[in-house]
Enzyme design. Sequence first.
Site, PDB file in Angstrom:
ATOM      1  N   CYS A   1      41.660  41.585  40.880  1.00 10.20           N
ATOM      2  CA  CYS A   1      42.237  41.236  40.594  1.00 10.20           C
ATOM      3  C   CYS A   1      42.867  40.733  43.113  1.00 10.20           C
ATOM      4  CB  CYS A   1      43.571  41.269  39.944  1.00 10.20           C
ATOM      5  SG  CYS A   1      44.838  39.996  39.961  1.00 10.20           S
TER       6      CYS A   1
ATOM      7  N   ASP B   1      50.975  45.078  37.373  1.00  6.58           N
ATOM      8  CA  ASP B   1      52.055  43.738  37.011  1.00  6.58           C
ATOM      9  C   ASP B   1      53.986  44.638  36.611  1.00  6.58           C
ATOM     10  OD1 ASP B   1      51.567  40.380  36.527  1.00  6.58           O
ATOM     11  OD2 ASP B   1      49.656  41.737  37.089  1.00  6.58           O
TER      12      ASP B   1
END
EC number: 5.3.1.29
Length: 324
Positions: A135, A204
């Site tokens: 990511c 996250d």
Amino acid sequence: MGAMIVREVYEIAEKIKSMEIRGAGKIARSVAQALMIQAEKSTAKSPEELWTELKEAAKILYKTRPTAVSLPNALRYVMHRAKIAYSSGADLETLRFTVINSAKEFIHNSEKAIERIGEIGAKRIEDGDVIMTHCHSKAAISVMKTAFDQGKDIKVIVTETRPRWQGKITAKELASYGIPVIYVVDSAARHYMKMTDKVVMGADSITANGAVINKIGTSLIALTAKEHRVWVMIAAETYKFHPETMLGQLVEIEMRDPTEVIPEEELKTWPKNIEVWNPAFDVTPPEYIDVIITEKGIIPPYAAIDILKEEFGWALKYREPWED
């Protein structure tokens, strides 16, 4: 008469929903900026009116992405300080200043945290290391860039990160710094783990027990790294730790539109008894993670609870500042 919310708040909220603004840190800084703009541009005639506007703006922003805890933590940072000022009888301009100053402070601290994580994490990167990442994480990139800037000879394997290809962003950014990059499909992670020395990824959200919620595919990479006895390092600012998990709340995993996986026109031709599921995140258990790198230092996953108590213990004593 409803609260007057400035256009920029709606625009930022929509960009977060559509992932035009993406990445936990960027989302957090954007919502802090949105509250700052609301305070700056508000035509409120009283502190009560401004406080009503701020609460409504916070609610709009809060509803955009359910998984990334950086968003509500940024709102809490600004709104908690604003609420203290408002409850203490602050006049209109004092309340406005408090919001603007708190938002600027959060944004500054967030950017400094990334630099500090880079400095701390780079100490664990050795000359000659091949690093795998997944990511797009500014904190993880900071670790790799800092190590490279220190003169360490490193190479980075970047996974594509389907279905939205965030790996392309990471690969291009690392390459722009001069770092050699190998770009591979997600399913090649296990194949190339045997040539990998370290795995460095972002987060996250981080729960009270040290589990990491990050982009879908993170847990598979961590699992195969454990199988190959490769160190897994998670780079994350402390505002990504999830306070509600201390009270047993589970983190909601966002399900995104199937058309991110299969183009809409093609999907229309598929048999109706095929469902396309598109979770944006997965959960990596703490036993697959060796260390978490924060701006306060390197901790083992089981010490996440200590960070949460220190940073967000106060948040558990109150309702959300925008709810009352």
